[in-house]
Design a protein around this motif. Structure first.
Motif, PDB file in Angstrom:
ATOM      1  N   ALA A 144     -10.230  11.698   2.573  1.00 53.77           N
ATOM      2  CA  ALA A 144     -10.018  11.998   3.994  1.00 53.77           C
ATOM      3  C   ALA A 144      -9.438  13.408   4.147  1.00 53.77           C
ATOM      4  O   ALA A 144      -8.917  13.991   3.197  1.00 53.77           O
ATOM      5  CB  ALA A 144      -9.076  10.972   4.606  1.00 53.77           C
ATOM      6  N   ILE A 145      -9.512  13.893   5.354  1.00 54.83           N
ATOM      7  CA  ILE A 145      -9.045  15.249   5.631  1.00 54.83           C
ATOM      8  C   ILE A 145      -7.987  15.218   6.730  1.00 54.83           C
ATOM      9  O   ILE A 145      -8.136  14.526   7.736  1.00 54.83           O
ATOM     10  CB  ILE A 145     -10.223  16.149   6.067  1.00 54.83           C
ATOM     11  N   GLY A 146      -6.921  15.978   6.532  1.00 57.99           N
ATOM     12  CA  GLY A 146      -5.904  16.196   7.558  1.00 57.99           C
ATOM     13  C   GLY A 146      -5.295  14.939   8.139  1.00 57.99           C
ATOM     14  O   GLY A 146      -4.833  14.059   7.419  1.00 57.99           O
ATOM     15  N   ALA A 147      -5.328  14.854   9.465  1.00 56.67           N
ATOM     16  CA  ALA A 147      -4.682  13.754  10.189  1.00 56.67           C
ATOM     17  C   ALA A 147      -5.298  12.398   9.861  1.00 56.67           C
ATOM     18  O   ALA A 147      -4.654  11.366  10.040  1.00 56.67           O
ATOM     19  CB  ALA A 147      -4.751  14.008  11.687  1.00 56.67           C
ATOM     20  N   ALA A 148      -6.520  12.390   9.378  1.00 57.50           N
ATOM     21  CA  ALA A 148      -7.149  11.117   9.004  1.00 57.50           C
ATOM     22  C   ALA A 148      -6.364  10.439   7.883  1.00 57.50           C
ATOM     23  O   ALA A 148      -6.326   9.211   7.792  1.00 57.50           O
ATOM     24  CB  ALA A 148      -8.599  11.349   8.572  1.00 57.50           C
ATOM     25  N   ARG A 149      -5.708  11.221   7.041  1.00 53.80           N
ATOM     26  CA  ARG A 149      -4.900  10.651   5.961  1.00 53.80           C
ATOM     27  C   ARG A 149      -3.724   9.854   6.527  1.00 53.80           C
ATOM     28  O   ARG A 149      -3.424   8.762   6.066  1.00 53.80           O
ATOM     29  CB  ARG A 149      -4.403  11.744   5.023  1.00 53.80           C
ATOM     30  N   ALA A 150      -3.055  10.409   7.523  1.00 54.67           N
ATOM     31  CA  ALA A 150      -1.930   9.703   8.138  1.00 54.67           C
ATOM     32  C   ALA A 150      -2.398   8.402   8.767  1.00 54.67           C
ATOM     33  O   ALA A 150      -1.710   7.373   8.685  1.00 54.67           O
ATOM     34  CB  ALA A 150      -1.255  10.592   9.176  1.00 54.67           C
ATOM     35  N   ALA A 151      -3.561   8.418   9.377  1.00 52.65           N
ATOM     36  CA  ALA A 151      -4.115   7.203   9.992  1.00 52.65           C
ATOM     37  C   ALA A 151      -4.421   6.143   8.934  1.00 52.65           C
ATOM     38  O   ALA A 151      -4.168   4.950   9.161  1.00 52.65           O
ATOM     39  CB  ALA A 151      -5.370   7.540  10.788  1.00 52.65           C
ATOM     40  N   ILE A 152      -4.927   6.544   7.794  1.00 49.84           N
ATOM     41  CA  ILE A 152      -5.226   5.602   6.709  1.00 49.84           C
ATOM     42  C   ILE A 152      -3.944   4.939   6.219  1.00 49.84           C
ATOM     43  O   ILE A 152      -3.900   3.725   5.992  1.00 49.84           O
ATOM     44  CB  ILE A 152      -5.983   6.315   5.568  1.00 49.84           C
ATOM     45  N   VAL A 153      -2.904   5.712   6.062  1.00 52.02           N
ATOM     46  CA  VAL A 153      -1.605   5.175   5.622  1.00 52.02           C
ATOM     47  C   VAL A 153      -1.063   4.209   6.669  1.00 52.02           C
ATOM     48  O   VAL A 153      -0.696   3.069   6.363  1.00 52.02           O
ATOM     49  CB  VAL A 153      -0.598   6.320   5.343  1.00 52.02           C
ATOM     50  N   ARG A 154      -1.037   4.637   7.908  1.00 55.30           N
ATOM     51  CA  ARG A 154      -0.511   3.812   9.001  1.00 55.30           C
ATOM     52  C   ARG A 154      -1.331   2.527   9.177  1.00 55.30           C
ATOM     53  O   ARG A 154      -0.772   1.441   9.306  1.00 55.30           O
ATOM     54  CB  ARG A 154      -0.497   4.632  10.297  1.00 55.30           C
ATOM     55  N   ASP A 155      -2.642   2.646   9.162  1.00 57.08           N
ATOM     56  CA  ASP A 155      -3.510   1.486   9.374  1.00 57.08           C
ATOM     57  C   ASP A 155      -3.329   0.431   8.289  1.00 57.08           C
ATOM     58  O   ASP A 155      -3.336  -0.772   8.575  1.00 57.08           O
ATOM     59  CB  ASP A 155      -4.977   1.905   9.441  1.00 57.08           C
ATOM     60  N   ALA A 156      -3.178   0.857   7.048  1.00 57.75           N
ATOM     61  CA  ALA A 156      -3.009  -0.105   5.946  1.00 57.75           C
ATOM     62  C   ALA A 156      -1.746  -0.937   6.139  1.00 57.75           C
ATOM     63  O   ALA A 156      -1.747  -2.153   5.889  1.00 57.75           O
ATOM     64  CB  ALA A 156      -2.967   0.627   4.609  1.00 57.75           C
ATOM     65  N   MET A 157      -0.690  -0.321   6.601  1.00 61.35           N
ATOM     66  CA  MET A 157       0.566  -1.049   6.801  1.00 61.35           C
ATOM     67  C   MET A 157       0.546  -1.881   8.082  1.00 61.35           C
ATOM     68  O   MET A 157       1.131  -2.965   8.134  1.00 61.35           O
ATOM     69  CB  MET A 157       1.743  -0.079   6.794  1.00 61.35           C
ATOM     70  N   THR A 158      -0.148  -1.399   9.094  1.00 61.19           N
ATOM     71  CA  THR A 158      -0.231  -2.122  10.363  1.00 61.19           C
ATOM     72  C   THR A 158      -0.932  -3.464  10.188  1.00 61.19           C
ATOM     73  O   THR A 158      -0.541  -4.458  10.806  1.00 61.19           O
ATOM     74  CB  THR A 158      -0.941  -1.255  11.424  1.00 61.19           C
ATOM     75  N   VAL A 159      -1.938  -3.505   9.345  1.00 59.40           N
ATOM     76  CA  VAL A 159      -2.667  -4.765   9.119  1.00 59.40           C
ATOM     77  C   VAL A 159      -1.718  -5.878   8.693  1.00 59.40           C
ATOM     78  O   VAL A 159      -1.764  -6.983   9.241  1.00 59.40           O
ATOM     79  CB  VAL A 159      -3.784  -4.573   8.063  1.00 59.40           C
ATOM     80  N   VAL A 160      -0.859  -5.622   7.728  1.00 64.43           N
ATOM     81  CA  VAL A 160       0.017  -6.695   7.231  1.00 64.43           C
ATOM     82  C   VAL A 160       1.178  -6.983   8.171  1.00 64.43           C
ATOM     83  O   VAL A 160       1.698  -8.101   8.175  1.00 64.43           O
ATOM     84  CB  VAL A 160       0.522  -6.432   5.792  1.00 64.43           C
ATOM     85  N   THR A 161       1.572  -6.006   8.976  1.00 69.58           N
ATOM     86  CA  THR A 161       2.684  -6.266   9.895  1.00 69.58           C
ATOM     87  C   THR A 161       2.227  -7.011  11.142  1.00 69.58           C
ATOM     88  O   THR A 161       3.015  -7.738  11.742  1.00 69.58           O
ATOM     89  CB  THR A 161       3.405  -4.968  10.310  1.00 69.58           C
ATOM     90  N   THR A 162       0.989  -6.851  11.527  1.00 69.59           N
ATOM     91  CA  THR A 162       0.500  -7.547  12.724  1.00 69.59           C
ATOM     92  C   THR A 162      -0.043  -8.932  12.408  1.00 69.59           C
ATOM     93  O   THR A 162      -0.007  -9.813  13.253  1.00 69.59           O
ATOM     94  CB  THR A 162      -0.586  -6.727  13.449  1.00 69.59           C
ATOM     95  N   GLN A 163      -0.533  -9.131  11.205  1.00 70.04           N
ATOM     96  CA  GLN A 163      -1.102 -10.432  10.840  1.00 70.04           C
ATOM     97  C   GLN A 163      -0.106 -11.318  10.119  1.00 70.04           C
ATOM     98  O   GLN A 163      -0.375 -12.487   9.900  1.00 70.04           O
ATOM     99  CB  GLN A 163      -2.351 -10.233   9.982  1.00 70.04           C
ATOM    100  N   ARG A 164       1.000 -10.772   9.692  1.00 76.19           N
ATOM    101  CA  ARG A 164       2.071 -11.446   8.930  1.00 76.19           C
ATOM    102  C   ARG A 164       1.550 -12.187   7.704  1.00 76.19           C
ATOM    103  O   ARG A 164       1.675 -11.676   6.628  1.00 76.19           O
ATOM    104  CB  ARG A 164       2.904 -12.351   9.823  1.00 76.19           C
ATOM    105  N   THR A 165       0.991 -13.379   7.801  1.00 75.26           N
ATOM    106  CA  THR A 165       0.485 -14.064   6.599  1.00 75.26           C
ATOM    107  C   THR A 165      -1.032 -14.219   6.631  1.00 75.26           C
ATOM    108  O   THR A 165      -1.604 -14.775   5.715  1.00 75.26           O
ATOM    109  CB  THR A 165       1.137 -15.454   6.424  1.00 75.26           C
ATOM    110  N   GLY A 166      -1.690 -13.719   7.661  1.00 77.19           N
ATOM    111  CA  GLY A 166      -3.140 -13.859   7.770  1.00 77.19           C
ATOM    112  C   GLY A 166      -3.914 -12.727   7.124  1.00 77.19           C
ATOM    113  O   GLY A 166      -5.104 -12.586   7.343  1.00 77.19           O
TER     114      GLY A 166
END
Length: 166
Positions: free
Chosen positions: A50-72
């Motif tokens: 990824a390039i530039g700001a897309a990297r920050a989105a990849i990091v954020r998105d990976a963590m958001t998945v587990v925090t919003t779904q909790r055990t799903g």
């Protein structure tokens, strides 16, 4: 019929071919570090591509998945979120915490992922979800000889992020 659904018995050994093939398609984990499995390595490869700001989105998105779904969430998503949280720790501390050759050290030379208080809090929440009882990551490590080491590694990361040691 899928190759993995094959259930015929092997004529040479007493195993069901479907069982062996199912084992072959599971994720490889070679150590308990955040970058020591196939899913984390694939995630790091996407991050590096990824390039530039897309990297920050990849990091954020990976963590958001587990925090919003909790055990799903899936084990693969847990592995990616763990790698993302380790990446946040690396960015905030300015040093690669992992000895893994797959850790995204290239981020140390860029400003693509900014270590913000919000990102730190998201990383802490993601680590909490990952080690929660019943999570796919926790289930994968259950009864493994390195279970305690794996949990300790995550808890050290969480502690460093939570108390601002980075």
């Amino acid at each position: 019929m899928s190759l993995f659904a094959k259930t015929s018995r092997c004529t040479i050994c007493p195993v069901t071919c479907g069982e062996v093939l199912a084992d072959l398609r599971t994720m490889a984990t070679w150590h308990f570090g955040p970058f020591d499995n196939d899913d984390a390595v694939d995630w790091c490869s996407r991050l590096e591509s990824a390039i530039g700001a897309a990297r920050a989105a990849i990091v954020r998105d990976a963590m958001t998945v587990v925090t919003t779904q909790r055990t799903g969430f899936s084990d693969a998503e847990a592995s990616e979120a763990l790698a993302a949280a380790a990446t946040v720790l690396q960015v905030m501390s300015g040093k690669a915490d992992s000895r893994s050759g797959y850790a995204p050290r290239f981020l140390l030379e860029t400003q693509d992922v900014a270590g913000t208080p919000e990102l730190r809090a998201l990383a802490v929440a993601a680590l909490d979800a990952i080690v929660a009882d019943g999570s796919p990551w926790r289930t994968r490590w259950m009864h493994d000889v390195e279970e305690d080491d794996a949990i300790d590694a995550v808890e050290r990361m969480r502690s460093a992020l939570d108390v601002g040691e980075c």
